[in-house]
Design an enzyme around this catalytic site. Structure first.
Site, PDB file in Angstrom:
ATOM      1  N   ASP A   7     -13.483  -7.204  22.681  1.00 16.22           N
ATOM      2  CA  ASP A   7     -14.784  -7.483  21.941  1.00 16.22           C
ATOM      3  C   ASP A   7     -15.330  -8.534  22.690  1.00 16.22           C
ATOM      4  O   ASP A   7     -15.127  -9.276  23.452  1.00 16.22           O
ATOM      5  CB  ASP A   7     -14.259  -8.003  20.532  1.00 16.22           C
ATOM      6  CG  ASP A   7     -15.379  -8.179  19.705  1.00 16.22           C
ATOM      7  OD1 ASP A   7     -16.598  -7.631  19.529  1.00 16.22           O
ATOM      8  OD2 ASP A   7     -15.425  -9.459  18.792  1.00 16.22           O
ATOM      9  N   ASP A   9     -18.410 -10.915  20.951  1.00 12.83           N
ATOM     10  CA  ASP A   9     -18.932 -12.093  20.348  1.00 12.83           C
ATOM     11  C   ASP A   9     -17.619 -12.800  19.898  1.00 12.83           C
ATOM     12  O   ASP A   9     -16.832 -12.292  19.190  1.00 12.83           O
ATOM     13  CB  ASP A   9     -19.788 -11.844  19.191  1.00 12.83           C
ATOM     14  CG  ASP A   9     -20.952 -11.304  19.689  1.00 12.83           C
ATOM     15  OD1 ASP A   9     -21.558 -11.450  20.725  1.00 12.83           O
ATOM     16  OD2 ASP A   9     -21.467 -10.406  18.937  1.00 12.83           O
ATOM     17  N   ASP A 176     -11.784 -10.834  17.501  1.00 10.62           N
ATOM     18  CA  ASP A 176     -11.666 -12.038  16.542  1.00 10.62           C
ATOM     19  C   ASP A 176     -11.974 -11.802  14.982  1.00 10.62           C
ATOM     20  O   ASP A 176     -11.920 -12.602  14.285  1.00 10.62           O
ATOM     21  CB  ASP A 176     -13.087 -13.121  16.782  1.00 10.62           C
ATOM     22  CG  ASP A 176     -14.401 -12.445  16.653  1.00 10.62           C
ATOM     23  OD1 ASP A 176     -14.852 -13.061  15.823  1.00 10.62           O
ATOM     24  OD2 ASP A 176     -14.821 -11.618  17.096  1.00 10.62           O
TER      25      ASP A 176
END
Length: 214
Positions: A7, A9, A176
């Site tokens: 991922d 961000d 996250d």
């Protein structure tokens, strides 16, 4: 063959590109405090995993219908150094380790191609699976050509796996966000990085590795 999906961000980066982009536009005088505050509010909802990303993404892309892609590319060229400065050392190290092990490495992100592709190029990551804005005749249509968030990540990854001979059961995904639960459950090796509250709790219950990269 194994793959490592990352991922973008708050995982590879120590912040999210949406907020970074809006701060950049605010400094340029393109938006006001209200728009900036709205972005901060959406960011909080996202971290709490209660944001309707599907609806929000469709609304935001509709707002730029008719605008020239060239204007976006020019603005992004000025913004990209700020994005690259957000890459964490741990992300660089982990990506390099997977590359050294012979794994196929790809970014798998809800961010658009305008945010993801420069980061991938900088890190030497050859594959980008992301949200993509549709362009026709050099202008944005106001529609999404591809979605890279939530459960859509699984569809992108499964298509990629078929094309590249990847076994998802042997592959790793770093994220996250609780929004990425479908993809974290799809791979054999899910890793929670800088996890939000709901993902942190899920990772603890499932015994998934938890790491801090920021």
């Amino acid at each position: 063959m194994r793959a490592a999906f990352f991922d973008l961000d708050d995982t590879i980066l120590r912040a999210d590109t949406g907020t970074s982009w809006m701060k950049f536009r605010y400094r340029r005088g393109e938006i006001g405090r209200r728009e900036l505050a709205r972005t901060a509010y959406w960011s909080v909802l996202y971290k709490l995993a209660v944001l309707d990303i599907e609806t929000l993404a469709s609304r935001l892309v509709a707002d730029i219908a008719g605008q020239p892609e060239a204007d976006m590319l020019a603005a992004c060229a000025a913004w990209h150094p700020e994005v690259l400065a957000l890459i964490t050392p741990a992300a660089r190290t982990t990506i390099a380790a997977h590359q050294a092990a012979g794994d196929v490495v790809a970014l798998l992100t809800g961010a658009t191609q305008y945010a993801a592709e420069p980061v991938a190029a900088h890190l030497g990551v050859p594959h980008v699976l992301s949200t993509r804005l549709e362009v026709a005749g050099g202008r944005f249509t106001g529609k999404l050509a591809a979605r890279g968030f939530g459960a859509h990540k699984v569809a992108l990854a499964e298509r990629f796996a078929v094309e590249h001979g990847v076994d998802l059961a042997r592959s790793t995904f770093y994220s996250d966000s609780y929004h990425d639960r479908p993809m974290l459950e799809r791979v054999g090796h899910p890793v929670a990085v800088n996890a939000d509250l709901r993902l942190g709790a899920l990772a603890w219950r499932r015994g998934w590795p938890r790491q801090r990269w920021a």
